[in-house]
Design a protein around this motif. Structure first.
Motif, mmCIF file in Angstrom:
data_model
loop_
_atom_site.group_PDB
_atom_site.id
_atom_site.type_symbol
_atom_site.label_atom_id
_atom_site.label_comp_id
_atom_site.label_asym_id
_atom_site.label_seq_id
_atom_site.Cartn_x
_atom_site.Cartn_y
_atom_site.Cartn_z
ATOM 1 N N SER A 29 0.870 -1.100 -0.036
ATOM 2 C CA SER A 29 0.030 0.003 0.097
ATOM 3 C C SER A 29 0.743 1.209 0.018
ATOM 4 N N PRO A 30 0.327 2.569 -0.827
ATOM 5 C CA PRO A 30 1.264 3.537 -0.830
ATOM 6 C C PRO A 30 1.074 4.432 0.630
ATOM 7 N N VAL A 215 4.979 -5.389 -9.637
ATOM 8 C CA VAL A 215 4.205 -4.727 -10.710
ATOM 9 C C VAL A 215 3.450 -3.465 -9.937
ATOM 10 N N LEU A 216 3.586 -2.247 -10.718
ATOM 11 C CA LEU A 216 2.794 -1.087 -10.194
ATOM 12 C C LEU A 216 1.619 -0.669 -11.085
ATOM 13 N N PRO A 231 -4.992 0.899 -9.296
ATOM 14 C CA PRO A 231 -3.908 2.097 -9.604
ATOM 15 C C PRO A 231 -3.275 2.829 -8.281
ATOM 16 N N GLY A 232 -2.030 2.894 -8.328
ATOM 17 C CA GLY A 232 -1.369 3.412 -7.242
ATOM 18 C C GLY A 232 -0.965 2.611 -6.071
ATOM 19 N N SER A 233 -0.954 1.110 -6.434
ATOM 20 C CA SER A 233 -0.783 0.074 -5.603
ATOM 21 C C SER A 233 0.422 -0.751 -6.173
ATOM 22 N N SER A 253 -3.078 0.083 -17.471
ATOM 23 C CA SER A 253 -1.686 0.244 -17.652
ATOM 24 C C SER A 253 -0.811 -0.358 -16.514
ATOM 25 N N LEU A 254 0.407 -0.980 -16.457
ATOM 26 C CA LEU A 254 1.043 -1.448 -15.256
ATOM 27 C C LEU A 254 2.417 -0.902 -15.610
#
Length: 321
Positions: A29-30, A215-216, A231-233, A253-254
């Protein structure tokens, strides 16, 4: 891009002792971090538990932000040592200036690669006339000890290799993937790729079993090895994989990040990657006294002062906190 945290704490990372030597599915988690006046980023690395993926040691994801009536990204001149910065955009533009005299506008899916080596300083800003949306990632790659004192340089690669398969387009940012190689300079076995999945895509991406991967998620709905990644994890995948199943519910998108596990132990503090407390203390002193890191010409504003060093010893450690 700078780490603008005014209470920067040391990140102790590197070394193979904490590498997961088998496939895993570890969802990271960000942490929300304010970057300058108007940009907020999601920081994935260094993370509470995981500090590196191969030589990748810092990952920020930002946007999509509507900056039509905002200044956008405004990061004053700041220093780096011992690392490479990778600027990667999906929307918008970033104007890069550095102390080697480089001046370059970076646009979507173009590689801006800065090797700090012994010392460099740079600024990043949205041009005055800029696109409405800003969306991208900023990443750092740690330099191995043999190359961390190399001369600073900046590279801009507008054309990058592309690989295609039914439902998948991959743009190779750094390193090698499935027989293709990026023109960006690398110092360790590494890969960075931007993956675009069509709606309904169900594909398997070839990997190197000796690499560790993550993978982002940049946008859209996707499943990575069966795990939904928003998205964002970021999903850490460990080592030992010959392929990676990817599935998309909508266009997505990754970013694929990977490399051989980084053998050396590091000390990472603020915008510096070193090997000892002495490395960090000297770098901070040199920046604050105006030596070694050079001058960024043309930026309308003052350089960014370094935060105070913490009152605890900075010691090199392994890959997790």
């Amino acid at each position: 891009m700078s780490n603008l945290d005014r209470e920067a704490v040391p990140s102790r990372c590197g070394g193979r002792g904490f590498v997961v030597a088998e496939p895993v599915r570890e969802l990271l988690s960000p942490r929300q971090v304010k970057l300058g006046e108007s940009t907020e980023v999601r920081r994935l690395l260094p993370n509470l538990g995981r500090r590196m993926v191969g030589a990748w040691c810092f990952v920020d994801h930002y946007g999509p932000d509507d900056i039509a009536d905002e200044p956008g990204m405004q990061v004053p001149p700041h220093p780096h040592m011992g690392l490479q910065t990778v600027s990667w955009l999906h929307d918008g533009e970033v104007l890069h200036r550095d102390s080697t005299g480089s001046l370059q506008t970076i646009r979507p899916r173009e590689l801006g690669l800065m090797t700090s080596g012994h010392a460099i300083s740079h600024s990043e800003e949205s041009p005055r006339a800029h696109a409405r949306f800003l969306h991208g990632a900023q990443l750092w790659v740690a330099l191995p000890d043999a190359d961390r004192h190399t001369a600073p340089r900046f590279e801009h690669h507008a054309e990058l290799p592309r690989l295609t398969a039914p439902g998948l387009t991959a743009t190779l940012i750094l390193g090698s993937l499935d027989g293709a190689s990026s023109p960006g300079t690398t110092y360790t076995p590494i890969v960075g790729a931007d993956l675009t999945l069509a709606r309904g895509a169900d594909v398997r991406l070839p990997l190197e079993p000796d690499f560790e991967y993550a993978v982002l998620a940049m946008s859209g709905e996707s499943h990575v090895d069966g795990v939904p990644v928003l998205p964002g994890s970021m999903l850490y995948l460990g080592c030992g994989r010959a392929e990676l199943p990817l599935r998309a519910e909508s266009e997505a998108s990754l970013m694929l990040l990977g490399g051989e596990p980084f053998e050396e132990e590091l000390v990472m503090w603020w915008n510096f990657v070193g090997r000892s407390q002495g490395d960090i203390e000297q770098a901070r002193k040199d920046w604050m006294t105006g030596s070694r890191f050079g001058v960024v010409m043309g930026y309308d504003g003052d350089p960014l002062p370094a935060p105070e060093l913490p009152n605890v010893p900075l010691k090199p450690r392994g890959r997790v906190r």
